[in-house]
Design an enzyme around this catalytic site. Structure first.
Site, PDB file in Angstrom:
ATOM      1  N   LYS A  74       8.886  72.280  58.181  1.00  0.00           N
ATOM      2  CA  LYS A  74       9.504  73.409  58.898  1.00  0.00           C
ATOM      3  C   LYS A  74       9.666  74.596  57.922  1.00  0.00           C
ATOM      4  O   LYS A  74       9.358  75.745  58.247  1.00  0.00           O
ATOM      5  CB  LYS A  74      10.860  72.942  59.440  1.00  0.00           C
ATOM      6  CG  LYS A  74      11.914  73.980  59.635  1.00  0.00           C
ATOM      7  CD  LYS A  74      11.948  74.490  61.044  1.00  0.00           C
ATOM      8  CE  LYS A  74      13.170  75.375  61.281  1.00  0.00           C
ATOM      9  NZ  LYS A  74      12.898  76.511  62.105  1.00  0.00           N
ATOM     10  N   ARG A 123      33.924  75.095  66.894  1.00  0.00           N
ATOM     11  CA  ARG A 123      33.371  75.181  65.538  1.00  0.00           C
ATOM     12  C   ARG A 123      34.037  74.164  64.611  1.00  0.00           C
ATOM     13  O   ARG A 123      33.393  73.575  63.741  1.00  0.00           O
ATOM     14  CB  ARG A 123      33.589  76.590  64.985  1.00  0.00           C
ATOM     15  CG  ARG A 123      32.823  77.676  65.712  1.00  0.00           C
ATOM     16  CD  ARG A 123      33.219  79.044  65.185  1.00  0.00           C
ATOM     17  NE  ARG A 123      32.535  80.141  65.858  1.00  0.00           N
ATOM     18  CZ  ARG A 123      32.952  80.714  66.988  1.00  0.00           C
ATOM     19  NH1 ARG A 123      34.040  80.272  67.597  1.00  0.00           N
ATOM     20  NH2 ARG A 123      32.282  81.720  67.517  1.00  0.00           N
ATOM     21  N   ASN A 130      29.567  69.051  57.981  1.00  0.00           N
ATOM     22  CA  ASN A 130      29.118  70.143  57.116  1.00  0.00           C
ATOM     23  C   ASN A 130      29.758  70.120  55.725  1.00  0.00           C
ATOM     24  O   ASN A 130      29.138  70.562  54.758  1.00  0.00           O
ATOM     25  CB  ASN A 130      29.301  71.487  57.834  1.00  0.00           C
ATOM     26  CG  ASN A 130      28.270  71.645  58.945  1.00  0.00           C
ATOM     27  OD1 ASN A 130      27.301  70.889  59.013  1.00  0.00           O
ATOM     28  ND2 ASN A 130      28.474  72.608  59.825  1.00  0.00           N
ATOM     29  N   ASP A 183      32.499  88.802  65.078  1.00  0.00           N
ATOM     30  CA  ASP A 183      33.443  88.957  66.199  1.00  0.00           C
ATOM     31  C   ASP A 183      33.796  90.436  66.381  1.00  0.00           C
ATOM     32  O   ASP A 183      33.925  90.917  67.511  1.00  0.00           O
ATOM     33  CB  ASP A 183      34.742  88.175  65.945  1.00  0.00           C
ATOM     34  CG  ASP A 183      34.491  86.771  65.444  1.00  0.00           C
ATOM     35  OD1 ASP A 183      35.016  85.827  66.011  1.00  0.00           O
ATOM     36  OD2 ASP A 183      33.743  86.634  64.455  1.00  0.00           O
ATOM     37  N   ARG A 186      31.110  92.191  68.161  1.00  0.00           N
ATOM     38  CA  ARG A 186      31.177  91.889  69.604  1.00  0.00           C
ATOM     39  C   ARG A 186      32.282  92.711  70.271  1.00  0.00           C
ATOM     40  O   ARG A 186      32.101  93.243  71.358  1.00  0.00           O
ATOM     41  CB  ARG A 186      31.444  90.384  69.802  1.00  0.00           C
ATOM     42  CG  ARG A 186      30.236  89.525  69.446  1.00  0.00           C
ATOM     43  CD  ARG A 186      30.563  88.043  69.467  1.00  0.00           C
ATOM     44  NE  ARG A 186      29.361  87.231  69.255  1.00  0.00           N
ATOM     45  CZ  ARG A 186      29.335  86.055  68.664  1.00  0.00           C
ATOM     46  NH1 ARG A 186      30.442  85.521  68.206  1.00  0.00           N
ATOM     47  NH2 ARG A 186      28.204  85.406  68.532  1.00  0.00           N
ATOM     48  N   HIS A 210      37.410  82.857  62.349  1.00  0.00           N
ATOM     49  CA  HIS A 210      36.203  83.072  63.151  1.00  0.00           C
ATOM     50  C   HIS A 210      36.174  81.917  64.134  1.00  0.00           C
ATOM     51  O   HIS A 210      35.641  80.856  63.858  1.00  0.00           O
ATOM     52  CB  HIS A 210      34.952  83.065  62.264  1.00  0.00           C
ATOM     53  CG  HIS A 210      33.669  83.035  63.063  1.00  0.00           C
ATOM     54  ND1 HIS A 210      33.319  84.022  63.952  1.00  0.00           N
ATOM     55  CD2 HIS A 210      32.671  82.122  63.119  1.00  0.00           C
ATOM     56  CE1 HIS A 210      32.161  83.730  64.508  1.00  0.00           C
ATOM     57  NE2 HIS A 210      31.747  82.572  64.017  1.00  0.00           N
TER      58      HIS A 210
HETATM   59  N1  LIG Z   1      29.501  82.208  60.962  1.00  0.00           N
HETATM   60  C1  LIG Z   1      28.888  82.599  62.063  1.00  0.00           C
HETATM   61  O1  LIG Z   1      29.190  83.675  62.598  1.00  0.00           O
HETATM   62  C2  LIG Z   1      27.830  81.752  62.646  1.00  0.00           C
HETATM   63  C3  LIG Z   1      27.609  80.502  62.141  1.00  0.00           C
HETATM   64  N2  LIG Z   1      26.653  79.694  62.682  1.00  0.00           N
HETATM   65  C4  LIG Z   1      26.513  78.376  62.067  1.00  0.00           C
HETATM   66  O2  LIG Z   1      25.339  78.370  61.264  1.00  0.00           O
HETATM   67  C5  LIG Z   1      24.906  77.016  61.093  1.00  0.00           C
HETATM   68  C6  LIG Z   1      23.412  76.912  61.354  1.00  0.00           C
HETATM   69  O3  LIG Z   1      23.123  77.142  62.712  1.00  0.00           O
HETATM   70  P1  LIG Z   1      21.600  77.105  63.218  1.00  0.00           P
HETATM   71  O4  LIG Z   1      20.732  77.813  62.249  1.00  0.00           O
HETATM   72  O5  LIG Z   1      21.604  77.505  64.635  1.00  0.00           O
HETATM   73  O6  LIG Z   1      21.305  75.557  63.112  1.00  0.00           O
HETATM   74  P2  LIG Z   1      19.861  74.869  62.944  1.00  0.00           P
HETATM   75  O7  LIG Z   1      20.017  73.450  63.344  1.00  0.00           O
HETATM   76  O8  LIG Z   1      18.826  75.690  63.656  1.00  0.00           O
HETATM   77  O9  LIG Z   1      19.563  75.002  61.391  1.00  0.00           O
HETATM   78  C7  LIG Z   1      20.263  74.291  60.423  1.00  0.00           C
HETATM   79  C8  LIG Z   1      19.301  74.043  59.293  1.00  0.00           C
HETATM   80  O10 LIG Z   1      20.006  73.428  58.218  1.00  0.00           O
HETATM   81  C9  LIG Z   1      19.087  72.551  57.597  1.00  0.00           C
HETATM   82  N3  LIG Z   1      19.792  71.582  56.762  1.00  0.00           N
HETATM   83  C10 LIG Z   1      20.529  70.522  57.141  1.00  0.00           C
HETATM   84  N4  LIG Z   1      20.990  69.866  56.060  1.00  0.00           N
HETATM   85  C11 LIG Z   1      20.544  70.550  54.968  1.00  0.00           C
HETATM   86  C12 LIG Z   1      20.691  70.390  53.563  1.00  0.00           C
HETATM   87  N5  LIG Z   1      21.415  69.382  53.045  1.00  0.00           N
HETATM   88  N6  LIG Z   1      20.083  71.258  52.754  1.00  0.00           N
HETATM   89  C13 LIG Z   1      19.354  72.273  53.249  1.00  0.00           C
HETATM   90  N7  LIG Z   1      19.178  72.488  54.574  1.00  0.00           N
HETATM   91  C14 LIG Z   1      19.771  71.623  55.410  1.00  0.00           C
HETATM   92  C15 LIG Z   1      18.355  71.892  58.757  1.00  0.00           C
HETATM   93  O11 LIG Z   1      17.156  71.295  58.348  1.00  0.00           O
HETATM   94  C16 LIG Z   1      18.146  73.108  59.667  1.00  0.00           C
HETATM   95  O12 LIG Z   1      16.900  73.736  59.440  1.00  0.00           O
HETATM   96  C17 LIG Z   1      25.770  76.191  62.055  1.00  0.00           C
HETATM   97  O13 LIG Z   1      26.827  75.594  61.330  1.00  0.00           O
HETATM   98  C18 LIG Z   1      26.291  77.227  63.015  1.00  0.00           C
HETATM   99  O14 LIG Z   1      27.480  76.834  63.659  1.00  0.00           O
HETATM  100  C19 LIG Z   1      25.878  80.106  63.719  1.00  0.00           C
HETATM  101  C20 LIG Z   1      26.028  81.355  64.240  1.00  0.00           C
HETATM  102  C21 LIG Z   1      27.046  82.277  63.789  1.00  0.00           C
HETATM  103  C1  LIG Z   2      28.158  80.162  66.555  1.00  0.00           C
HETATM  104  C2  LIG Z   2      29.093  81.170  66.080  1.00  0.00           C
HETATM  105  O1  LIG Z   2      29.935  80.932  65.241  1.00  0.00           O
HETATM  106  C3  LIG Z   2      29.020  82.493  66.653  1.00  0.00           C
HETATM  107  O2  LIG Z   2      27.982  82.928  67.186  1.00  0.00           O
HETATM  108  O3  LIG Z   2      30.049  83.192  66.624  1.00  0.00           O
END
Ligand SMILES: NC(=O)C1=CN([C@@H]2O[C@H](COP(=O)(O)OP(=O)(O)OC[C@H]3O[C@@H](n4cnc5c(N)ncnc54)[C@H](O)[C@@H]3O)[C@@H](O)[C@H]2O)C=CC1
Ligand SMILES: CC(=O)C(=O)O
Length: 351
Positions: A74, A123, A130, A183, A186, A210
């Site tokens: 990937k 969350r 995590n 946020d 938004r 958040h």
């Molecule tokens: N703070 C914010 O405002 C936001 C936070 N998030 C958070 O971001 C995180 C990722 O979300 P997505 O990208 O949608 O998930 P996703 O499932 O598409 O991607 C997560 C990636 O992490 C990788 N991964 C898992 N374990 C790993 C490791 N030990 N080392 C390196 N890579 C590893 C996976 O292979 C995957 O490619 C989630 O925790 C989500 O809740 C998402 C949106 C907003």
């Molecule tokens: C997923 C997340 O934390 C957000 O979109 O706000």
């Protein structure tokens, strides 16, 4: 896994074509030792990591971008797909590896790796999964880039920013969570939509967690420099508290709605994180609501080292300060409540 096949050694017998293609300028001065290239590493090449990576590239924020993920195929696919856009983008070296040595010398490391919510999930529910990943991710990042700033995005972002701070041993000004920068965007979008103005002309902060206990600072809202609530009061225009509560609820529900509709959120956090990266690396000294060590600010003296979002001044040194926005008694109480929510979750970790 590193760069795609180098085109510089395609000549007969591996001849380095870059040496013969150009007539080099004789006696040219070496590059200035003061001009240093900048590097960002993005950990986690999922929806969020790739949205951040592509926004960073289109905004020409760095000279080098390293991607790290646990899934090699990937990861290579994502790297090649971005490299194939080279003709349309500013020149940036893009590399990818499952090995953290690829991140060496990063100025900024953005962590997005980890589990994400499924529809309806909070969350905070992601925490245990995590935290376990962060134990593998944070120490090698700091080993290869001891001078870096860490920007945490994975959820629950406030508690994971605390975890990253503890695991990294970095000073707190160099560990930041993306927090309520998203946020607040938004919030600004909803207000701008309501008033039919550009969201960039709307100043408005969401602070605290958040997540579900975030706090809307109604007293902070101004449009084109006009403080909205005091303007309405002066004009004797009544507004209903419920209307305000509804807008805040719409902000809190935003992520749940998008996750329910498309499975995850990505574009807005991509822009939000790139916006923070710009302020930090370009020393913009802009104020962003981001997750910082909150102890001592706004009456948060719980004795716990809680990270949550406050309006913070960001620059090349990371978090340079926290601004003293006027809060109403109710806003201050809600902020302390938000700190308590995070602190209770944090205390279960035993870090
Ligand atoms: N703070 C914010 O405002 C936001 C936070 N998030 C958070 O971001 C995180 C990722 O979300 P997505 O990208 O949608 O998930 P996703 O499932 O598409 O991607 C997560 C990636 O992490 C990788 N991964 C898992 N374990 C790993 C490791 N030990 N080392 C390196 N890579 C590893 C996976 O292979 C995957 O490619 C989630 O925790 C989500 O809740 C998402 C949106 C907003
Ligand atoms: C997923 C997340 O934390 C957000 O979109 O706000």
């Amino acid at each position: 896994m590193q760069k795609s096949a180098s085109t510089s050694s395609l000549g007969p017998g591996g001849l380095d074509l870059s040496q013969v293609f150009f007539k080099l300028i004789p006696n040219s001065a070496p590059p200035s030792s003061t001009s240093r290239s900048t590097k960002i590493s993005v950990i986690g090449a999922g929806n969020v990591g790739m949205a951040i990576a592509q926004t960073i590239l289109t905004q020409d924020l760095v000279d080098e971008l390293a991607l790290v993920d646990a899934k090699p195929d990937k990861l290579r696919g994502e790297m090649l797909d971005l490299q194939h856009a080279a003709a349309f983008l500013p020149r940036t070296k893009i590399l990818a590896s499952v090995d953290y040595s690829a991140t060496v010398g990063s100025d900024l490391c953005i962590v997005t790796a980890g589990a994400r919510q499924v529809a309806g999930e909070s969350r905070l529910n992601l925490l245990q999964r995590n935290v376990a990943l962060f134990r593998d991710i944070i120490p090698p990042l700091v080993k290869y880039s001891p001078e870096c700033i860490l920007l945490i995005v994975s959820n629950p972002v406030d508690v994971l920013t605390y975890v990253a701070w503890k695991l990294s041993g970095l000073p707190s000004n160099r560990v930041v969570g993306s927090g309520t920068n998203l946020d607040s965007s938004r919030f600004r979008f909803l207000i701008a939509d309501h008033l039919d103005v550009n969201a960039q002309d709307v100043q408005a902060y969401i602070v605290g967690e958040h997540g579900d206990s975030s706090v809307a600072l109604w007293s902070s809202i101004s449009v084109g420099g006009v403080p909205v609530l005091s303007f309405l009061k002066k004009q004797h225009i009544a507004y209903e508290k419920e209307t305000l509560e509804k807008i805040h609820k719409a902000v809190v529900d935003s992520a749940y709605e998008v996750i329910c509709l498309k499975g995850y959120t990505s574009w807005a956090i991509g822009y939000s994180a790139a916006n923070l990266a710009r302020s930090i690396l370009r020393d913009q000294r802009k104020i962003h609501p981001v997750s910082v060590l909150a102890k001592g600010f706004y009456g948060i003296n719980s004795g716990d080292d809680v990270f949550l979002s406050l309006p913070a001044l960001l620059g090349r040194g990371g978090v340079l300060g926290v601004t003293d926005v006027h809060l109403t008694e109710e806003e201050a109480a809600r902020l302390r409540e938000s700190a308590k929510t995070i602190s209770e979750v944090q205390n279960q970790l035993g870090l």
